[in-house]
Write a protein that holds these residues in place. Structure first.
Motif, PDB file in Angstrom:
ATOM      1  N   UNK A 197     -50.405   7.577 -55.282  1.00 49.09           N
ATOM      2  CA  UNK A 197     -50.616   9.018 -55.489  1.00 49.09           C
ATOM      3  C   UNK A 197     -49.397   9.839 -55.088  1.00 49.09           C
ATOM      4  N   UNK A 198     -49.219  10.969 -55.767  1.00 47.90           N
ATOM      5  CA  UNK A 198     -48.185  11.937 -55.371  1.00 47.90           C
ATOM      6  C   UNK A 198     -48.662  12.782 -54.183  1.00 47.90           C
ATOM      7  N   UNK A 199     -49.990  12.757 -53.901  1.00 50.70           N
ATOM      8  CA  UNK A 199     -50.508  13.566 -52.797  1.00 50.70           C
ATOM      9  C   UNK A 199     -49.759  13.200 -51.518  1.00 50.70           C
ATOM     10  N   UNK A 200     -49.519  14.156 -50.688  1.00 52.73           N
ATOM     11  CA  UNK A 200     -48.859  13.986 -49.391  1.00 52.73           C
ATOM     12  C   UNK A 200     -47.386  13.590 -49.506  1.00 52.73           C
ATOM     13  N   UNK A 201     -46.831  13.568 -50.738  1.00 52.09           N
ATOM     14  CA  UNK A 201     -45.370  13.421 -50.830  1.00 52.09           C
ATOM     15  C   UNK A 201     -44.798  14.818 -50.593  1.00 52.09           C
ATOM     16  N   UNK A 202     -43.522  14.897 -50.250  1.00 46.31           N
ATOM     17  CA  UNK A 202     -42.967  16.190 -49.866  1.00 46.31           C
ATOM     18  C   UNK A 202     -42.375  16.976 -51.025  1.00 46.31           C
ATOM     19  N   UNK A 203     -42.429  16.401 -52.195  1.00 43.82           N
ATOM     20  CA  UNK A 203     -41.884  17.063 -53.392  1.00 43.82           C
ATOM     21  C   UNK A 203     -40.411  17.438 -53.195  1.00 43.82           C
ATOM     22  N   UNK A 204     -39.693  16.565 -52.534  1.00 42.96           N
ATOM     23  CA  UNK A 204     -38.243  16.740 -52.432  1.00 42.96           C
ATOM     24  C   UNK A 204     -37.617  15.742 -53.393  1.00 42.96           C
ATOM     25  N   UNK A 205     -36.652  16.179 -54.189  1.00 41.76           N
ATOM     26  CA  UNK A 205     -35.986  15.248 -55.093  1.00 41.76           C
ATOM     27  C   UNK A 205     -35.346  14.125 -54.285  1.00 41.76           C
ATOM     28  N   UNK A 206     -35.474  12.909 -54.784  1.00 38.42           N
ATOM     29  CA  UNK A 206     -35.004  11.735 -54.050  1.00 38.42           C
ATOM     30  C   UNK A 206     -33.770  11.147 -54.738  1.00 38.42           C
ATOM     31  N   UNK A 207     -32.577  11.430 -54.208  1.00 40.80           N
ATOM     32  CA  UNK A 207     -31.357  10.946 -54.870  1.00 40.80           C
ATOM     33  C   UNK A 207     -31.288   9.422 -54.937  1.00 40.80           C
ATOM     34  N   UNK A 208     -31.994   8.733 -54.049  1.00 37.72           N
ATOM     35  CA  UNK A 208     -31.900   7.267 -54.060  1.00 37.72           C
ATOM     36  C   UNK A 208     -32.536   6.673 -55.308  1.00 37.72           C
ATOM     37  N   UNK A 209     -33.396   7.466 -56.002  1.00 38.15           N
ATOM     38  CA  UNK A 209     -34.026   6.983 -57.231  1.00 38.15           C
ATOM     39  C   UNK A 209     -33.089   7.035 -58.430  1.00 38.15           C
ATOM     40  N   UNK A 210     -31.952   7.716 -58.261  1.00 42.60           N
ATOM     41  CA  UNK A 210     -31.049   7.931 -59.400  1.00 42.60           C
ATOM     42  C   UNK A 210     -30.608   6.606 -60.009  1.00 42.60           C
ATOM     43  N   UNK A 211     -30.365   5.608 -59.171  1.00 47.18           N
ATOM     44  CA  UNK A 211     -29.909   4.330 -59.713  1.00 47.18           C
ATOM     45  C   UNK A 211     -30.143   3.198 -58.731  1.00 47.18           C
ATOM     46  N   UNK A 212     -30.555   2.082 -59.285  1.00 51.12           N
ATOM     47  CA  UNK A 212     -30.605   0.844 -58.496  1.00 51.12           C
ATOM     48  C   UNK A 212     -31.615   0.815 -57.371  1.00 51.12           C
ATOM     49  N   UNK A 213     -32.650   1.641 -57.463  1.00 51.99           N
ATOM     50  CA  UNK A 213     -33.641   1.677 -56.389  1.00 51.99           C
ATOM     51  C   UNK A 213     -34.581   0.481 -56.497  1.00 51.99           C
ATOM     52  N   UNK A 214     -34.744  -0.239 -55.413  1.00 52.97           N
ATOM     53  CA  UNK A 214     -35.708  -1.344 -55.385  1.00 52.97           C
ATOM     54  C   UNK A 214     -36.772  -1.011 -54.341  1.00 52.97           C
ATOM     55  N   UNK A 215     -38.031  -0.803 -54.783  1.00 53.78           N
ATOM     56  CA  UNK A 215     -39.068  -0.424 -53.812  1.00 53.78           C
ATOM     57  C   UNK A 215     -39.437  -1.594 -52.908  1.00 53.78           C
ATOM     58  N   UNK A 216     -39.912  -1.256 -51.712  1.00 49.94           N
ATOM     59  CA  UNK A 216     -40.462  -2.285 -50.816  1.00 49.94           C
ATOM     60  C   UNK A 216     -41.685  -2.903 -51.477  1.00 49.94           C
ATOM     61  N   UNK A 217     -41.968  -4.153 -51.185  1.00 45.32           N
ATOM     62  CA  UNK A 217     -43.209  -4.729 -51.728  1.00 45.32           C
ATOM     63  C   UNK A 217     -44.392  -3.988 -51.094  1.00 45.32           C
ATOM     64  N   UNK A 218     -45.469  -3.799 -51.867  1.00 42.23           N
ATOM     65  CA  UNK A 218     -46.597  -3.041 -51.333  1.00 42.23           C
ATOM     66  C   UNK A 218     -47.209  -3.729 -50.120  1.00 42.23           C
ATOM     67  N   UNK A 219     -47.698  -2.915 -49.190  1.00 42.62           N
ATOM     68  CA  UNK A 219     -48.440  -3.454 -48.051  1.00 42.62           C
ATOM     69  C   UNK A 219     -49.758  -4.018 -48.560  1.00 42.62           C
ATOM     70  N   UNK A 220     -50.307  -4.981 -47.852  1.00 46.46           N
ATOM     71  CA  UNK A 220     -51.618  -5.513 -48.245  1.00 46.46           C
ATOM     72  C   UNK A 220     -52.546  -5.487 -47.036  1.00 46.46           C
ATOM     73  N   UNK A 221     -53.822  -5.511 -47.322  1.00 42.34           N
ATOM     74  CA  UNK A 221     -54.838  -5.568 -46.278  1.00 42.34           C
ATOM     75  C   UNK A 221     -56.040  -6.302 -46.854  1.00 42.34           C
ATOM     76  N   UNK A 222     -56.859  -6.792 -45.991  1.00 41.74           N
ATOM     77  CA  UNK A 222     -58.059  -7.494 -46.432  1.00 41.74           C
ATOM     78  C   UNK A 222     -58.937  -6.537 -47.243  1.00 41.74           C
ATOM     79  N   UNK A 223     -59.247  -6.921 -48.471  1.00 37.64           N
ATOM     80  CA  UNK A 223     -60.065  -6.049 -49.319  1.00 37.64           C
ATOM     81  C   UNK A 223     -61.536  -6.259 -49.004  1.00 37.64           C
ATOM     82  N   UNK A 224     -62.253  -5.156 -48.952  1.00 39.08           N
ATOM     83  CA  UNK A 224     -63.690  -5.247 -48.701  1.00 39.08           C
ATOM     84  C   UNK A 224     -64.400  -5.617 -49.998  1.00 39.08           C
ATOM     85  N   UNK A 225     -65.480  -6.370 -49.859  1.00 39.60           N
ATOM     86  CA  UNK A 225     -66.247  -6.708 -51.060  1.00 39.60           C
ATOM     87  C   UNK A 225     -67.416  -5.738 -51.231  1.00 39.60           C
TER      88      UNK A 225
END
Lengths: 151, 371
Positions: B121-149
């Motif tokens: 979600x974009x919620x709770x992001x600061x809406x500041x332009x992120x220069x690091x996205x301009x090129x070559x950005x590699x995101x961290x792998x997503x965090x995981x947690x035990x999923x509830x059934x």
């Protein structure tokens, strides 16, 4: 009748897995089987299905919008007729699903199809879903009450 | 008035050639692939599928590429494509309660069964332009947690158990499902047709209409009871197969607005509802849709309907951006004959005016007036 219902449930379960697989994955796994002679009963055809929702999620149905769907039908030389339906426009995938559906109904191939094709694809699908669920779960909010500093 | 005009073929052909070049841009820059559009501009694809009213990510990506990123043009292309395919039938209604939820929030209850799940979600992001996205950005792998059934019931189902909220209207026996792509629209329109219209309606239009209800033009005190986004399975009762065939899954966003309560001499007061549903992750769209759906129920709920958002003919006649852009943009097509006749009339009126003016101001006339 029960046997008929069993087979229907089995066919549906197989289709539910196959619809989520890529055509290439199904084709690659089918190569493990010595396939019987078969022919197209209906060549792959692309069309639309109107997708429906319900008012409030659980009320009367309404038309949400359409989706592309591809379908095909295949007949084995031994007579079994299989149907393939899938979202998208991949006619090859529809034909492969139809072939698998025909094989599921065949007493000679039913078990092998389940073992060689459906089971591994189901396993793969479950792994993907489990990973997605774990990533989602990490974004679940844990509310806690701030402890008041005292003394 | 339209008349056939010959000429301009060469100019049109060359204009389209120039368009193809402008679309491609600097050929020293790598060409966009459909996968890149689908994966990296996913929300644009979702919008084109929703308002193009056709679930097909690859086609929507192609339309965006062809339209140079003009989403209304892309929606137009998708609508035109849809007209080329036969319809096999209608799906079984999808079950949003069985959704594999990727996001699910409620602004009414903190502790909903299944929990508040933020998802991507974009919620709770600061809406500041992120220069690091301009090129070559590699995101961290997503965090995981035990999923509830544990199941994630709809919040409205929980409220419904205690009768605190109205239940959803059920289909009458044998009632068909209205389809505005097949039958011309008549007013008053039932809720099924209204929801279909809103589901394919322009997000900007619905946003403005929904916003107007919040600002007091048909106010209905909304709470976002629940917003959920995720995958649902689709089944189609294929006649040749003889049972409901699984087709695969689609992504949907659903919004349940909980609104001002009503009551009468015979019915205890309870919350009322507005509903939004759209393809893909379309949160702003479904929230706006739910606000407008509720506003359009004014007549049914015995409310005074004075605001634009409560006027179904106004809303439904202007929500479709393909129709709207067609009529607005047709003004730039040749209207030479129309304009010639207007020009002729105007010249005649001016001639009459100047004759009358000259007569009124002639020395004789002035003399007469003086006498």
């Amino acid at each position: 009748m029960t046997q008929h219902n069993n087979q229907q449930a089995q066919r549906k379960a197989a289709m539910a897995v196959l619809a989520h697989a890529e055509a290439g994955e199904i084709a690659a796994r089918l190569r493990a089987l010595a396939l019987p002679a078969h022919q197209d009963l209906r060549a792959p055809e692309n069309g639309l299905v109107m997708l429906r929702g319900r008012v409030g999620g659980d009320g009367a149905p309404f038309n949400l919008g359409e989706a592309t769907v591809s379908r095909a039908a295949v007949r084995l030389a031994s007579g079994e007729v299989g149907f393939g339906y899938t979202l998208g426009r991949d006619g090859d995938k529809a034909r492969l699903i139809a072939l698998c559906d025909a094989l599921v109904q065949s007493s000679d191939f039913g078990a092998a199809v389940e073992r060689e094709i459906i089971a591994p694809l189901r396993e793969q699908l479950m792994v993907r879903r489990k990973q997605a669920a774990a990533e989602t779960a990490a974004t679940k909010v844990d509310f806690y009450t701030m402890v008041r500093g005292e003394g | 008035m339209y008349v056939a005009v010959k000429g301009g073929e060469r100019a049109i052909e060359n204009a389209h050639r120039l368009l193809a070049n402008a679309r491609r841009g600097d050929q020293g820059v790598p060409e966009l692939t459909l996968d890149q559009i689908s994966e990296q501009l996913g929300l644009a694809v979702d919008r084109v599928m929703s308002e193009g009213s056709l679930y097909d990510r690859e086609l929507a990506a192609l339309a965006i590429k062809q339209a140079r990123g003009d989403l209304i043009e892309a929606i137009f292309l998708v609508r035109a494509f849809r007209a080329t395919l036969p319809r096999f039938g209608a799906s079984e209604p999808v079950d949003s309660g069985a959704m594999r939820v990727q996001r699910r929030v409620s602004s009414t209850f903190k502790d909903i069964p299944g929990g508040q799940i933020l998802g991507p979600t974009f919620d709770y992001t600061h809406r500041l332009l992120d220069p690091s996205l301009a090129e070559g950005f590699v995101p961290e792998t997503p965090a995981t947690a035990e999923a509830s059934t544990a199941p994630t019931p709809r919040v409205t189902d929980i409220l419904g158990r205690d009768g605190l909220i109205e239940s959803s209207p059920q289909a009458e026996d044998g009632a068909g499902v209205g389809d505005l792509t097949r039958e011309p629209l008549n007013f008053p329109a039932d809720r099924d047709l209204r929801l279909q219209n809103l589901a394919r309606g322009d997000e900007g239009f619905l946003l403005a209409m929904g916003y107007s209800t919040q600002r007091g033009y048909g106010r209905n005190h909304p709470f976002a009871g629940e917003i959920r986004f995720g995958e649902v399975e689709v089944e189609f009762a294929a006649e040749d197969v003889g049972f409901a065939v699984p087709l695969g899954s689609i992504e949907l966003t659903e919004c349940q607005m909980v609104n001002q309560f009503k009551g009468s001499a015979t019915e205890a007061p309870c919350f009322t509802r507005g509903y939004g549903l759209a393809f893909g992750q379309s949160e702003r769209k479904t929230m706006s849709m739910a606000l407008v759906d509720r506003a359009l129920r004014a007549r049914e709920l015995g409310e005074e309907a004075l605001a634009p958002a409560q006027d179904e003919e106004f809303v439904m006649s202007h929500s479709d951006n393909v129709q709207a852009t067609g009529f607005v943009e047709h003004l730039k097509l040749p209207h030479y004959v129309d304009f010639q006749s207007e020009l002729g009339l105007l010249r005649k009126l001016r001639q009459e005016f100047s004759e009358a003016f000259a007569k009124a101001n002639a020395p004789d006339a002035m003399k007469e007036a003086a006498e």
